[in-house]
Design a protein around this motif. Sequence first.
Motif, PDB file in Angstrom:
ATOM      1  N   GLY A  40      48.654  40.668  42.371  1.00  0.00           N
ATOM      2  CA  GLY A  40      48.574  39.705  42.401  1.00  0.00           C
ATOM      3  C   GLY A  40      47.843  38.509  42.464  1.00  0.00           C
ATOM      4  O   GLY A  40      46.673  39.482  41.815  1.00  0.00           O
ATOM      5  N   SER A  41      47.435  37.302  42.718  1.00  0.00           N
ATOM      6  CA  SER A  41      46.509  36.640  43.083  1.00  0.00           C
ATOM      7  C   SER A  41      45.537  37.078  44.434  1.00  0.00           C
ATOM      8  O   SER A  41      45.103  36.642  44.849  1.00  0.00           O
ATOM      9  CB  SER A  41      46.837  36.049  43.011  1.00  0.00           C
ATOM     10  N   SER A  90      43.283  35.082  49.062  1.00  0.00           N
ATOM     11  CA  SER A  90      44.449  34.624  48.405  1.00  0.00           C
ATOM     12  C   SER A  90      44.644  33.659  47.136  1.00  0.00           C
ATOM     13  O   SER A  90      43.464  32.660  47.508  1.00  0.00           O
ATOM     14  CB  SER A  90      45.557  34.406  49.642  1.00  0.00           C
ATOM     15  N   SER A  91      45.167  33.133  46.331  1.00  0.00           N
ATOM     16  CA  SER A  91      45.240  32.524  45.434  1.00  0.00           C
ATOM     17  C   SER A  91      43.820  32.947  44.657  1.00  0.00           C
ATOM     18  O   SER A  91      43.237  31.329  44.044  1.00  0.00           O
ATOM     19  CB  SER A  91      45.127  31.317  45.519  1.00  0.00           C
ATOM     20  N   VAL A  92      43.434  34.087  44.432  1.00  0.00           N
ATOM     21  CA  VAL A  92      42.430  34.195  43.425  1.00  0.00           C
ATOM     22  C   VAL A  92      42.746  34.029  41.791  1.00  0.00           C
ATOM     23  O   VAL A  92      43.888  34.738  41.251  1.00  0.00           O
ATOM     24  CB  VAL A  92      41.771  35.661  43.938  1.00  0.00           C
ATOM     25  N   THR A  93      42.201  33.497  41.064  1.00  0.00           N
ATOM     26  CA  THR A  93      42.065  33.129  39.901  1.00  0.00           C
ATOM     27  C   THR A  93      41.501  35.127  38.895  1.00  0.00           C
ATOM     28  O   THR A  93      41.386  34.811  39.249  1.00  0.00           O
ATOM     29  CB  THR A  93      42.075  32.108  39.367  1.00  0.00           C
ATOM     30  N   PRO A  94      42.506  34.832  38.239  1.00  0.00           N
ATOM     31  CA  PRO A  94      42.032  36.118  37.525  1.00  0.00           C
ATOM     32  C   PRO A  94      40.953  36.071  36.829  1.00  0.00           C
ATOM     33  O   PRO A  94      40.024  35.046  36.574  1.00  0.00           O
ATOM     34  CB  PRO A  94      42.660  35.641  36.044  1.00  0.00           C
ATOM     35  N   GLY A  95      39.640  37.401  36.849  1.00  0.00           N
ATOM     36  CA  GLY A  95      38.794  37.376  36.251  1.00  0.00           C
ATOM     37  C   GLY A  95      37.908  38.811  37.370  1.00  0.00           C
ATOM     38  O   GLY A  95      38.639  39.663  37.945  1.00  0.00           O
ATOM     39  N   THR A 118      46.351  38.257  35.177  1.00  0.00           N
ATOM     40  CA  THR A 118      47.119  37.548  35.689  1.00  0.00           C
ATOM     41  C   THR A 118      48.120  38.317  35.667  1.00  0.00           C
ATOM     42  O   THR A 118      48.797  39.046  35.884  1.00  0.00           O
ATOM     43  CB  THR A 118      47.584  37.270  33.857  1.00  0.00           C
ATOM     44  N   ALA A 119      48.773  36.996  37.086  1.00  0.00           N
ATOM     45  CA  ALA A 119      50.268  38.110  37.389  1.00  0.00           C
ATOM     46  C   ALA A 119      51.441  38.158  36.325  1.00  0.00           C
ATOM     47  O   ALA A 119      51.111  37.369  35.833  1.00  0.00           O
ATOM     48  CB  ALA A 119      50.707  37.643  39.247  1.00  0.00           C
TER      49      ALA A 119
END
Length: 179
Positions: A40-41, A90-95, A118-119
Amino acid sequence: MRNSSSVLRSGLTVAVTAALPLALASAAVAGPGISVNTTGSTVSVTTSSCTQINGSWGTASLLTSSQGSFAQGRQVTLSGTSTSQSAAWSSVTPGTYTVIVVCSDGTTAGTQSVVVSTAPSPSRSVTPSASPSRGVMGGVGGSSTDYGTVTLVAGGTLVGSGLLATAWYLRRRNKPHRL
């Protein structure tokens, strides 16, 4: 003389063959590197390359494509045991990111690129509902209404008269016209 050169060639072949597994084994032991996973993120890194110095295993850094040095990334202290050290973000944005692990003695355990996508959106779960008591309620009105005997007889009469009218029309159409 011929026997000595073939013995020399076969001796070199045996020596190289015996040394090859030793060279491969030392290369495999030299540096296990790092292993990076995404869920996920969340991005996590695991290594077994670092040794503990003054209570610290080392630091891992997560760099975006626009960051150029270890210090610019999101840094996390490694935690673990002598057999495995790890860190997570944690909470890593897509890229696309680069993970770098530097041990407490200043050596780099490894560098690896990772793509965070993206999740997936959570799927709806279908909950069963009670079945209708009198058949399926399809459409507006329809089969959910209980009709009386008079309505059913009237409908049957209309269908029957429609069938008779269709048969009469088709039969009459097949006959030639008389003048």
